[in-house]
Write a protein that holds these residues in place. Structure first.
Motif, short mmCIF file in Angstrom:
data_model
loop_
_atom_site.label_atom_id
_atom_site.label_comp_id
_atom_site.label_asym_id
_atom_site.label_seq_id
_atom_site.Cartn_x
_atom_site.Cartn_y
_atom_site.Cartn_z
N PRO A 79 -90.24 -32.57 10.51
CA PRO A 79 -90.80 -33.01 11.79
C PRO A 79 -92.33 -33.03 11.79
N ASN A 80 -92.87 -34.05 12.40
CA ASN A 80 -94.32 -34.28 12.50
C ASN A 80 -94.97 -34.47 11.13
N PHE A 81 -94.16 -34.76 10.11
CA PHE A 81 -94.70 -35.03 8.77
C PHE A 81 -94.09 -36.31 8.23
N VAL A 82 -92.89 -36.25 7.63
CA VAL A 82 -92.29 -37.44 7.01
C VAL A 82 -90.77 -37.44 7.11
N VAL A 83 -90.22 -38.64 6.94
CA VAL A 83 -88.81 -38.82 6.58
C VAL A 83 -88.83 -39.42 5.18
N GLN A 84 -87.89 -39.00 4.34
CA GLN A 84 -87.90 -39.45 2.94
C GLN A 84 -86.51 -39.86 2.51
N SER A 85 -86.45 -40.94 1.72
CA SER A 85 -85.17 -41.45 1.21
C SER A 85 -85.41 -42.11 -0.15
N GLY A 86 -84.38 -42.77 -0.63
CA GLY A 86 -84.49 -43.51 -1.89
C GLY A 86 -83.92 -42.78 -3.09
N ASP A 87 -83.27 -41.63 -2.84
CA ASP A 87 -82.68 -40.84 -3.92
C ASP A 87 -81.17 -41.00 -3.90
N PRO A 88 -80.59 -41.68 -4.90
CA PRO A 88 -79.13 -41.87 -4.90
C PRO A 88 -78.35 -40.57 -5.04
N ARG A 89 -78.98 -39.52 -5.58
CA ARG A 89 -78.30 -38.22 -5.71
C ARG A 89 -78.29 -37.47 -4.39
N GLY A 90 -79.29 -37.73 -3.55
CA GLY A 90 -79.34 -37.08 -2.24
C GLY A 90 -79.94 -35.68 -2.24
N ASP A 91 -80.47 -35.24 -3.39
CA ASP A 91 -81.03 -33.88 -3.45
C ASP A 91 -82.54 -33.86 -3.71
N GLY A 92 -83.16 -35.04 -3.74
CA GLY A 92 -84.60 -35.11 -3.96
C GLY A 92 -84.99 -35.23 -5.42
N ASN A 93 -84.02 -35.25 -6.31
CA ASN A 93 -84.32 -35.30 -7.75
C ASN A 93 -83.88 -36.59 -8.43
N GLY A 94 -83.28 -37.52 -7.69
CA GLY A 94 -82.76 -38.74 -8.30
C GLY A 94 -83.75 -39.89 -8.26
N GLY A 95 -83.43 -40.90 -9.04
CA GLY A 95 -84.28 -42.09 -9.09
C GLY A 95 -83.56 -43.23 -9.76
N PRO A 96 -84.31 -44.33 -10.00
CA PRO A 96 -83.68 -45.54 -10.52
C PRO A 96 -83.55 -45.59 -12.04
#
Length: 173
Positions: A79-96
């Motif tokens: 809250p009051n900072f960011v929303v983040q997405s784009g990770d297919p794993r859903g844990d913050g460690n995934g990428g393309p």
């Protein structure tokens, strides 16, 4: 008389920006591509800054056109900072499966700024964030590649676990 700098002048960043904006207008690309994120809470539309972050924008468009972002969660909401997405794993460690270099530019992090998430220098891929509020401490550290033009009320409603249904790209005519 006078010194050499007085004779030639020094290049100021704001003049430099105007120069490049002039070039993009001459090339007919002053219109920005638009990304539209459809979520369960509504649609978020943002313009993509092709001149400021060409590699990042091309990468984002390419992933969107391959339906990469479909059914991916917002895995991080602060809250009051960011929303983040784009990770297919859903844990913050995934990428393309590939990484792109940073394209640090002069755009500040404002409410609605879209940035490339990183785990270190030149580690961008598919994770991106949208700022809830100005974040000057991020300026010059992360690639700004877009700005929300409509749907900030949707960004404000996003909670962890909300889904990106799809991302569509509108290219300038």
């Amino acid at each position: 008389a006078g010194n050499y700098e007085d004779k030639i002048g020094t290049l100021k960043l704001d003049r430099n920006r105007k120069f490049y904006e002039g070039l993009t207008k001459q090339a007919g690309i002053e219109k920005h591509p638009i990304a539209e994120i459809t979520t369960s809470k509504g649609k978020i539309r943002f313009e993509l800054f092709t001149a400021d972050a060409p590699l990042t924008v091309a990468n984002f468009i390419n992933l969107a056109q391959k339906n990469y972002f479909n059914n991916i969660l917002f895995h991080r909401v602060v809250p009051n900072f960011v929303v983040q997405s784009g990770d297919p794993r859903g844990d913050g460690n995934g990428g393309p499966g590939h990484q792109i270099r940073c394209e640090i530019n002069m755009r500040p992090y404002l409410r609605g700024s879209v940035g490339m998430a990183l785990s270190g220098k030149d580690t961008g891929g598919s994770q991106f964030f949208i700022c809830h509020s100005p974040q000057p401490h991020l300026d010059g550290g992360y690639t700004v590649f877009g700005q929300v033009i409509s749907g900030m009320e949707v960004v404000d409603k996003i909670v962890r676990g909300d889904l990106i249904e799809k991302v569509t790209i509108e290219l300038p005519q």
